[in-house]
Scaffold this active site. Structure first.
Site, PDB file in Angstrom:
ATOM      1  N   ASP A  45       0.835  -1.197   0.000  1.00 13.82           N
ATOM      2  CA  ASP A  45       0.000   0.000   0.000  1.00 13.82           C
ATOM      3  C   ASP A  45       0.872   1.251   0.000  1.00 13.82           C
ATOM      4  O   ASP A  45       2.016   1.218   0.474  1.00 13.82           O
ATOM      5  CB  ASP A  45      -0.901   0.014   1.234  1.00 13.82           C
ATOM      6  CG  ASP A  45      -1.985  -1.049   1.176  1.00 13.82           C
ATOM      7  OD1 ASP A  45      -2.367  -1.452   0.069  1.00 13.82           O
ATOM      8  OD2 ASP A  45      -2.449  -1.476   2.254  1.00 13.82           O
ATOM      9  N   TYR A  73       6.746  -8.696   8.165  1.00 13.04           N
ATOM     10  CA  TYR A  73       6.452  -7.277   8.347  1.00 13.04           C
ATOM     11  C   TYR A  73       6.762  -6.851   9.782  1.00 13.04           C
ATOM     12  O   TYR A  73       6.645  -7.652  10.716  1.00 13.04           O
ATOM     13  CB  TYR A  73       4.971  -6.987   8.107  1.00 13.04           C
ATOM     14  CG  TYR A  73       4.460  -7.295   6.721  1.00 13.04           C
ATOM     15  CD1 TYR A  73       4.478  -6.337   5.715  1.00 13.04           C
ATOM     16  CD2 TYR A  73       3.944  -8.557   6.417  1.00 13.04           C
ATOM     17  CE1 TYR A  73       3.993  -6.618   4.446  1.00 13.04           C
ATOM     18  CE2 TYR A  73       3.458  -8.843   5.152  1.00 13.04           C
ATOM     19  CZ  TYR A  73       3.484  -7.875   4.169  1.00 13.04           C
ATOM     20  OH  TYR A  73       3.010  -8.167   2.908  1.00 13.04           O
ATOM     21  N   ASP A  87      -6.255   1.954   8.117  1.00 14.29           N
ATOM     22  CA  ASP A  87      -4.937   2.585   8.148  1.00 14.29           C
ATOM     23  C   ASP A  87      -5.154   4.090   8.101  1.00 14.29           C
ATOM     24  O   ASP A  87      -6.281   4.564   8.284  1.00 14.29           O
ATOM     25  CB  ASP A  87      -4.029   2.068   7.020  1.00 14.29           C
ATOM     26  CG  ASP A  87      -4.510   2.464   5.617  1.00 14.29           C
ATOM     27  OD1 ASP A  87      -5.520   3.205   5.495  1.00 14.29           O
ATOM     28  OD2 ASP A  87      -3.892   2.021   4.636  1.00 14.29           O
ATOM     29  N   ARG A 179      -3.772  -4.899   7.549  1.00 12.88           N
ATOM     30  CA  ARG A 179      -4.854  -4.000   7.969  1.00 12.88           C
ATOM     31  C   ARG A 179      -6.043  -4.787   8.529  1.00 12.88           C
ATOM     32  O   ARG A 179      -6.730  -4.334   9.434  1.00 12.88           O
ATOM     33  CB  ARG A 179      -5.305  -3.125   6.799  1.00 12.88           C
ATOM     34  CG  ARG A 179      -4.323  -2.012   6.466  1.00 12.88           C
ATOM     35  CD  ARG A 179      -4.821  -1.138   5.349  1.00 12.88           C
ATOM     36  NE  ARG A 179      -4.793  -1.804   4.060  1.00 12.88           N
ATOM     37  CZ  ARG A 179      -5.754  -1.716   3.140  1.00 12.88           C
ATOM     38  NH1 ARG A 179      -6.835  -1.001   3.394  1.00 12.88           N
ATOM     39  NH2 ARG A 179      -5.640  -2.331   1.993  1.00 12.88           N
TER      40      ARG A 179
END
Length: 229
Positions: A45, A73, A87, A179
């Site tokens: 993203d 991550y 987000d 997310r």
């Protein structure tokens, strides 16, 4: 970064800049290489940073192979608030005060979201439903029903707690939305949550520390092209 004239193929590890789309990076490298076939192996993203694998020339046929690898991550969630996109792309809304939460509750919620789980993708995502990207409908105010998908969260480690923010490291399968993990964790804790920062640190055996800063990579490509004239 040797570049034989025919057939050309290359794989680049890039540290995607903040607020760049994955396609922005592809376009920048495509223009520098002057090669038509350039693609990325796994979208990040715009508000995420970190490792992006770019394939060029004949290596584009291996994109699926790179995409299938496990992802790692690091990042942070904010508890007590949420957004439509989970987000910082959308407006932050207050849900509940998270100050009462104990460390054990947060760790238990993370444990509940570890392993083979069913996950509903966020409505502000690039997946297709009835031929359209679902974020296009979401941004117009239309709700699209998305079915849960099986994903694997191999590791969900809480690396720091500084309420309302918590920090994490996640290792997961292809197709996992961080997310959505933020959303689900907020629901489990009863206070809401959103993803406030995200960096992809690995794709399979490929590590972020071995990636190029984008502008340095572009300079390198242009320099080698000039040498080959």
């Amino acid at each position: 970064m040797d570049r034989p004239e025919k057939p050309y193929g290359a794989v680049f590890l890039v540290d995607k800049p903040y607020q760049w789309t994955s396609f922005d990076v592809v376009k920048k490298i495509r223009n520098a290489l002057k090669v038509k076939k350039v693609g990325h192996a796994g979208t990040l993203d715009p508000l995420a940073t970190g490792l992006l694998i770019i394939c060029a020339g004949k290596e584009t046929k291996n994109i699926e192979k790179y995409q299938a690898r496990e992802k790692e991550y690091v990042g942070s969630f904010v508890l007590g608030k949420t957004t439509e996109s989970f987000d910082l792309e959308r407006e932050v809304k207050q849900i509940a005060d998270p100050s009462h939460l104990k460390k054990e509750e947060i760790l238990q919620a993370a444990q509940s979201l570890t392993g083979d789980i069913m996950q509903i993708p966020p409505h502000h995502s690039a997946i297709r439903k009835d031929g359209k990207r679902v974020y296009e409908s979401a941004r117009k105010g239309f709700e699209v029903k998305l079915d849960p998908r099986p994903v694997t969260v191999k590791t969900f480690e809480i690396t720091g707690i500084d309420l309302p923010e918590i920090h994490f490291k996640i290792v997961c399968s292809k197709g996992t939305y961080i997310r959505s993990i933020a959303r689900d964790m907020g629901e489990l804790l009863g206070v809401g949550a959103y993803l406030s920062a995200l960096k992809r640190t690995a794709i399979g055996e490929f590590r972020l520390e071995n990636a190029w800063k984008l502008e340095l990579l572009i300079d390198k490509i242009k320099s080698e092209q000039h040498e080959n004239l």
